[in-house]
Design a protein around this motif. Structure first.
Motif: not given
Length: 182
Positions: A97, A100, A131-133, A136-137, A163, A165, A169
């Motif tokens: 978190r 990101a 962590e794919y998020r 992504d970010i 991923e 997503q 992106r």
């Protein structure tokens, strides 16, 4: 911070010429533009993800745009993170978190010219983070940096990231780079 910058802009006689609110569902952050002259606009961008913000000067007079941004840097000196602080945050933070959020801030504040350390830190986050998020970010934040050196990496991610997503992106950022003439 938009209110503080608006007060500064008003003190310089720069009127608001465009404003939009954040729309999280559409992935849009808050944006405010002040007309410095007919040729130059001071823009405020606020991330819809992290609430972090940046200022940009754009227009047909690049020297004036640069002077305006330097003036804002001086006026807001105590509130702006240094390049070293931005870089350290993306190199050292392991919490997904916080990393990101640091990536968004570093994307906003990255040097205009290519910097190997920033490139390596973003490449590591975009390619290797579990962590794919976060990946992504990291990729989303590249839209603010616009270094052509990222294009081969984005092509690789677009073709091979596990991923969907993240692949989408990377494709989106590549299209943005193309639209910017890169």
């Amino acid at each position: 911070m938009a209110d503080e910058i608006n007060e500064l802009a008003q003190s310089y006689g720069w009127p608001v010429v465009y404003e939009t609110d954040r729309d999280f569902d559409r992935g849009i952050g808050r944006e405010v533009n002040w007309g410095v002259t007919e040729q130059v606009v001071l823009g405020y961008l606020e991330s819809h993800i992290s609430n972090d913000c940046c200022l940009v000067g754009v227009g047909n007079d690049p020297e004036l745009a640069e002077r305006v941004v330097r003036q804002m840097d001086d006026d807001l000196e105590d509130e702006i993170e240094s390049l070293a602080e931005l870089l350290a945050a993306i190199q050292e933070d392991e919490d997904p978190r916080r990393l990101a959020q640091s990536l968004v801030r570093a994307g906003f504040g990255a040097p205009r010219e290519f910097d190997e350390e920033f490139f390596d830190a973003f490449a590591k986050a975009a390619r290797e983070n579990d962590e794919y998020r976060v990946r992504d970010i990291a990729i989303s934040s590249l839209v603010y940096i616009e270094w052509p050196e990222f294009k081969p990496m984005l092509e690789e991610i677009k073709a091979h990231d596990p991923e969907e997503q993240v692949r989408a992106r990377a494709s989106m950022v590549l299209r943005a780079y193309e639209a910017a003439g890169m």
